[in-house]
Design a protein around this motif. Structure first.
Motif, short mmCIF file in Angstrom:
data_model
loop_
_atom_site.label_atom_id
_atom_site.label_comp_id
_atom_site.label_asym_id
_atom_site.label_seq_id
_atom_site.Cartn_x
_atom_site.Cartn_y
_atom_site.Cartn_z
N VAL A 168 0.93 -1.13 0.03
CA VAL A 168 -0.02 0.09 -0.04
C VAL A 168 1.02 1.29 0.16
O VAL A 168 1.92 1.14 0.49
CB VAL A 168 -0.86 0.17 1.26
CG1 VAL A 168 -0.16 0.05 2.67
CG2 VAL A 168 -1.93 1.33 1.21
N THR A 169 0.57 2.23 -0.84
CA THR A 169 1.18 3.44 -0.86
C THR A 169 0.95 4.17 0.54
O THR A 169 0.04 4.07 1.15
CB THR A 169 0.79 4.41 -1.95
OG1 THR A 169 -0.62 4.98 -1.85
CG2 THR A 169 1.13 3.59 -3.26
N ALA A 170 2.06 5.17 0.74
CA ALA A 170 2.04 5.87 1.83
C ALA A 170 0.79 6.75 2.12
O ALA A 170 0.22 7.22 2.87
CB ALA A 170 3.08 6.83 2.11
N ALA A 171 0.40 7.18 0.75
CA ALA A 171 -0.70 8.25 0.61
C ALA A 171 -1.93 7.45 0.97
O ALA A 171 -2.87 7.95 1.59
CB ALA A 171 -0.77 8.70 -0.96
N ASP A 172 -2.20 6.10 0.30
CA ASP A 172 -3.29 5.56 0.82
C ASP A 172 -3.58 4.97 2.13
O ASP A 172 -4.52 5.27 2.80
CB ASP A 172 -3.31 4.31 -0.18
CG ASP A 172 -3.71 4.67 -1.55
OD1 ASP A 172 -4.05 5.65 -2.17
OD2 ASP A 172 -3.62 3.83 -2.52
N LEU A 173 -2.29 4.56 2.75
CA LEU A 173 -2.44 4.22 4.14
C LEU A 173 -2.81 5.68 4.96
O LEU A 173 -3.52 5.26 5.90
CB LEU A 173 -1.15 3.44 4.33
CG LEU A 173 -1.11 3.29 5.82
CD1 LEU A 173 -2.25 2.13 6.19
CD2 LEU A 173 0.11 2.57 6.08
#
Length: 217
Positions: A174-179
């Motif tokens: 998972v990307t940092a933005a999504d998490l």
């Protein structure tokens, strides 16, 4: 979708060789020291209760215990838990390890100062529900530490994970933005620390996205 028996069997089978990965076993002094420094920076300065969900063979749990904190490790795999218990016992470190679902740890109404998770959320069928559960287990002012990444973009298959894993919401990481977007409504403070630039953490250079989300409830 995956089922718990298949997931348990997968990680049980992986337990014997799990620590061969540099960032799993932390056998190299430089890698171990690098993770120890990170945890020291993230954890409270005073002895605290720490819940390590998806603890695997207990390498991070050992660093937490060495720093003087009270650690409880949770993992779905009995073989992983056996290795974690043996690892900390051999080191003379106190810890409690329980077999159970990391998404809903079997710790009852107990509350913790810190919840730590590394490379786990991509395996969860409902990561949003797990994040809500985890933050609810923290005392006011407690800290959520999520070490994650989008590290499987290159192969897209999750490294041969269990059948049905491609249906997981965050399969492949998972990307940092999504998490961050998923965590932010549950917390009062949040920051992201990039970790891709530190090859010592991983046993060599990496080109994918690796990071930590540090949040406070």
């Amino acid at each position: 979708m995956t089922d718990s028996s298949a997931i348990t069997a997968y990680w049980d089978a992986a337990a014997d060789d799990f620590d061969a990965e540099p960032d799993h076993g932390l056998r190299a002094a430089g890698t171990r020291d690098a993770w120890s420094r990170l945890l020291t920076a993230w954890l409270p300065p005073d002895p605290s209760s720490v819940l390590d969900v998806g603890c695997g063979t207990g390498s991070l749990s050992a660093l937490v215990a060495e720093a003087g904190h009270r650690v409880t490790g949770i993992d779905l795999s009995p073989r992983m838990v056996d290795r974690a218990r043996a690892k900390l016992s051999a080191a003379g470190l106190p810890a409690r390890f329980l077999v159970g679902d990391a998404a809903a740890p079997p710790t009852g109404d107990e509350r913790f100062d810190v919840l730590l998770s590394r490379h786990l959320v991509w395996t969860l069928p409902d990561p949003g529900a797990a994040l809500a559960d985890w933050t609810a287990r923290l005392r006011p002012g407690g800290t959520l530490i999520l070490v994650e990444g989008r590290w499987r973009e290159s192969d897209g298959a999750g490294g041969g994970y269990v059948a049905g894993a491609e249906a997981l919401p965050w399969h492949g990481g998972v990307t940092a933005a999504d998490l961050s977007a998923a965590v932010r409504p549950l917390v009062t403070e949040l920051r992201v620390e990039p970790l891709s630039h530190a090859p010592v953490l991983w046993g060599g250079p990496v080109t994918d996205e690796r990071y930590a989300v540090i949040a406070r409830v």
